[in-house]
Every structure is written in structure tokens, then in C-alpha cells.
Motif scaffolding. Structure first.
Motif, PDB file in Angstrom:
ATOM      1  N   LYS A 121       0.837  -1.200   0.000  1.00 50.82           N
ATOM      2  CA  LYS A 121       0.000   0.000   0.000  1.00 50.82           C
ATOM      3  C   LYS A 121       0.874   1.252   0.000  1.00 50.82           C
ATOM      4  CE  LYS A 121      -3.865   2.095  -0.067  1.00 50.82           C
ATOM      5  NZ  LYS A 121      -4.682   2.024  -1.289  1.00 50.82           N
ATOM      6  N   ILE A 122       1.950   1.217   0.764  1.00 49.55           N
ATOM      7  CA  ILE A 122       2.868   2.358   0.810  1.00 49.55           C
ATOM      8  C   ILE A 122       3.498   2.581  -0.559  1.00 49.55           C
ATOM      9  CG2 ILE A 122       5.030   3.229   1.813  1.00 49.55           C
ATOM     10  CD1 ILE A 122       4.112   1.651   4.393  1.00 49.55           C
ATOM     11  N   TRP A 123       3.926   1.501  -1.219  1.00 53.81           N
ATOM     12  CA  TRP A 123       4.500   1.629  -2.559  1.00 53.81           C
ATOM     13  C   TRP A 123       3.486   2.231  -3.533  1.00 53.81           C
ATOM     14  CZ3 TRP A 123       9.275   1.911  -3.875  1.00 53.81           C
ATOM     15  CH2 TRP A 123      10.254   1.251  -3.137  1.00 53.81           C
ATOM     16  N   GLU A 124       2.238   1.801  -3.429  1.00 56.58           N
ATOM     17  CA  GLU A 124       1.182   2.330  -4.294  1.00 56.58           C
ATOM     18  C   GLU A 124       1.032   3.853  -4.096  1.00 56.58           C
ATOM     19  OE1 GLU A 124      -3.612   2.071  -4.105  1.00 56.58           O
ATOM     20  OE2 GLU A 124      -2.548   0.148  -4.005  1.00 56.58           O
ATOM     21  N   ILE A 125       1.019   4.280  -2.840  1.00 55.22           N
ATOM     22  CA  ILE A 125       0.878   5.704  -2.519  1.00 55.22           C
ATOM     23  C   ILE A 125       2.118   6.478  -2.958  1.00 55.22           C
ATOM     24  CG2 ILE A 125       0.693   7.349  -0.602  1.00 55.22           C
ATOM     25  CD1 ILE A 125      -1.062   5.119   0.798  1.00 55.22           C
ATOM     26  N   ILE A 126       3.292   5.924  -2.715  1.00 52.41           N
ATOM     27  CA  ILE A 126       4.532   6.579  -3.145  1.00 52.41           C
ATOM     28  C   ILE A 126       4.542   6.758  -4.660  1.00 52.41           C
ATOM     29  CG2 ILE A 126       7.024   6.211  -3.442  1.00 52.41           C
ATOM     30  CD1 ILE A 126       7.050   5.153  -0.540  1.00 52.41           C
ATOM     31  N   ASP A 127       4.221   5.707  -5.381  1.00 53.19           N
ATOM     32  CA  ASP A 127       4.213   5.800  -6.852  1.00 53.19           C
ATOM     33  C   ASP A 127       3.254   6.876  -7.342  1.00 53.19           C
ATOM     34  OD1 ASP A 127       6.125   3.816  -7.077  1.00 53.19           O
ATOM     35  OD2 ASP A 127       4.671   2.224  -7.509  1.00 53.19           O
ATOM     36  N   LYS A 128       2.081   6.923  -6.753  1.00 50.47           N
ATOM     37  CA  LYS A 128       1.080   7.921  -7.144  1.00 50.47           C
ATOM     38  C   LYS A 128       1.598   9.342  -6.907  1.00 50.47           C
ATOM     39  CE  LYS A 128      -3.576   9.503  -5.957  1.00 50.47           C
ATOM     40  NZ  LYS A 128      -4.747   9.229  -5.112  1.00 50.47           N
ATOM     41  N   HIS A 129       2.177   9.565  -5.754  1.00 47.97           N
ATOM     42  CA  HIS A 129       2.623  10.911  -5.393  1.00 47.97           C
ATOM     43  C   HIS A 129       3.969  11.288  -6.010  1.00 47.97           C
ATOM     44  CE1 HIS A 129      -0.715  12.160  -2.866  1.00 47.97           C
ATOM     45  NE2 HIS A 129      -0.814  10.877  -2.534  1.00 47.97           N
ATOM     46  N   ARG A 130       4.772  10.311  -6.375  1.00 49.86           N
ATOM     47  CA  ARG A 130       6.003  10.616  -7.134  1.00 49.86           C
ATOM     48  C   ARG A 130       5.628  11.125  -8.515  1.00 49.86           C
ATOM     49  NH1 ARG A 130      10.183   6.409  -7.965  1.00 49.86           N
ATOM     50  NH2 ARG A 130      11.394   8.182  -8.677  1.00 49.86           N
ATOM     51  N   ALA A 131       4.612  10.542  -9.115  1.00 52.68           N
ATOM     52  CA  ALA A 131       4.159  10.975 -10.435  1.00 52.68           C
ATOM     53  C   ALA A 131       3.663  12.421 -10.392  1.00 52.68           C
ATOM     54  CB  ALA A 131       3.060  10.049 -10.953  1.00 52.68           C
ATOM     55  N   LYS A 132       3.130  12.839  -9.259  1.00 55.13           N
ATOM     56  CA  LYS A 132       2.646  14.213  -9.091  1.00 55.13           C
ATOM     57  C   LYS A 132       3.761  15.171  -8.658  1.00 55.13           C
ATOM     58  CE  LYS A 132      -2.000  12.899  -7.557  1.00 55.13           C
ATOM     59  NZ  LYS A 132      -2.943  12.997  -6.421  1.00 55.13           N
ATOM     60  N   GLY A 133       4.941  14.629  -8.338  1.00 59.45           N
ATOM     61  CA  GLY A 133       6.049  15.465  -7.894  1.00 59.45           C
ATOM     62  C   GLY A 133       6.028  15.817  -6.424  1.00 59.45           C
ATOM     63  N   VAL A 134       5.168  15.165  -5.650  1.00 62.54           N
ATOM     64  CA  VAL A 134       5.052  15.450  -4.219  1.00 62.54           C
ATOM     65  C   VAL A 134       6.131  14.706  -3.429  1.00 62.54           C
ATOM     66  CG1 VAL A 134       3.544  15.247  -2.187  1.00 62.54           C
ATOM     67  CG2 VAL A 134       2.583  15.888  -4.410  1.00 62.54           C
ATOM     68  N   ILE A 135       6.386  13.460  -3.810  1.00 68.83           N
ATOM     69  CA  ILE A 135       7.384  12.619  -3.148  1.00 68.83           C
ATOM     70  C   ILE A 135       8.582  12.465  -4.071  1.00 68.83           C
ATOM     71  CG2 ILE A 135       7.874  10.289  -2.253  1.00 68.83           C
ATOM     72  CD1 ILE A 135       4.927  10.109  -1.429  1.00 68.83           C
ATOM     73  N   VAL A 136       9.774  12.544  -3.483  1.00 69.10           N
ATOM     74  CA  VAL A 136      11.003  12.352  -4.260  1.00 69.10           C
ATOM     75  C   VAL A 136      11.791  11.181  -3.689  1.00 69.10           C
ATOM     76  CG1 VAL A 136      11.193  14.736  -5.033  1.00 69.10           C
ATOM     77  CG2 VAL A 136      12.243  14.078  -2.891  1.00 69.10           C
ATOM     78  N   ARG A 137      12.581  10.579  -4.566  1.00 68.29           N
ATOM     79  CA  ARG A 137      13.408   9.431  -4.212  1.00 68.29           C
ATOM     80  C   ARG A 137      14.866   9.860  -4.205  1.00 68.29           C
ATOM     81  NH1 ARG A 137      13.736   3.695  -7.485  1.00 68.29           N
ATOM     82  NH2 ARG A 137      15.725   3.062  -6.609  1.00 68.29           N
ATOM     83  N   SER A 138      15.608   9.420  -3.204  1.00 67.29           N
ATOM     84  CA  SER A 138      17.042   9.709  -3.143  1.00 67.29           C
ATOM     85  C   SER A 138      17.766   8.925  -4.230  1.00 67.29           C
ATOM     86  CB  SER A 138      17.586   9.309  -1.773  1.00 67.29           C
ATOM     87  OG  SER A 138      18.994   9.424  -1.741  1.00 67.29           O
TER      88      SER A 138
END
Length: 65
Positions: free
Chosen positions: A34-51
Motif C-alpha cells: 500500500k505504501i508503494w502504491e501511494i509513493i508511486d502515485k505521489h512521485r508521479a505528481k512530484g510530491v514525493i522524491v526518491r534519493s
């Protein structure tokens, strides 16, 4: 609090600069999937970034903008 808000709140926890999925799971009590699903969704929107560099154990790190 809904699941997305829990994940964002965990990412914005002032105790941490970067978070791992296991760390977010421990704080939110949500399943990794579920966390991965939410991260993927919000990375696409530019809200979450990955190191670009993992932590010492090889975990992928995330934060909010």
C-alpha cells in the motif's frame, strides 16, 4: 486519517530527513504494498522524491518536496 495522509505525515516527520518503506510501514501500520502504491502515485505528481543514493542497508529513501 486516510492512508495517503498517513504516508505523507510519516515522510514529513521532523525526526527524519529521509524515510524507507519499512520505516513508513512501522509508523503508519500500513502494508508495504500500500505504501508503494501511494509513493508511486505521489512521485508521479512530484510530491514525493526518491534519493539517488540508498541507505547503508541498501534501502531506497524517500521524502517530500
Amino acid at each position: 486519517m486516510d492512508e495517503e495522509k498517513k504516508v505523507i505525515a510519516a515522510l514529513e516527520n521532523a525526526k527524519f530527513q529521509w524515510r524507507t518503506v519499512p520505516g513508513i510501514a512501522k509508523e503508519t501500520k500500513l502494508a508495504d504494498s500500500k505504501i508503494w502504491e501511494i509513493i508511486d502515485k505521489h512521485r508521479a505528481k512530484g510530491v514525493i522524491v526518491r534519493s539517488s543514493v540508498p541507505d547503508a542497508k541498501g534501502n531506497i529513501l524517500f521524502t517530500t518536496r
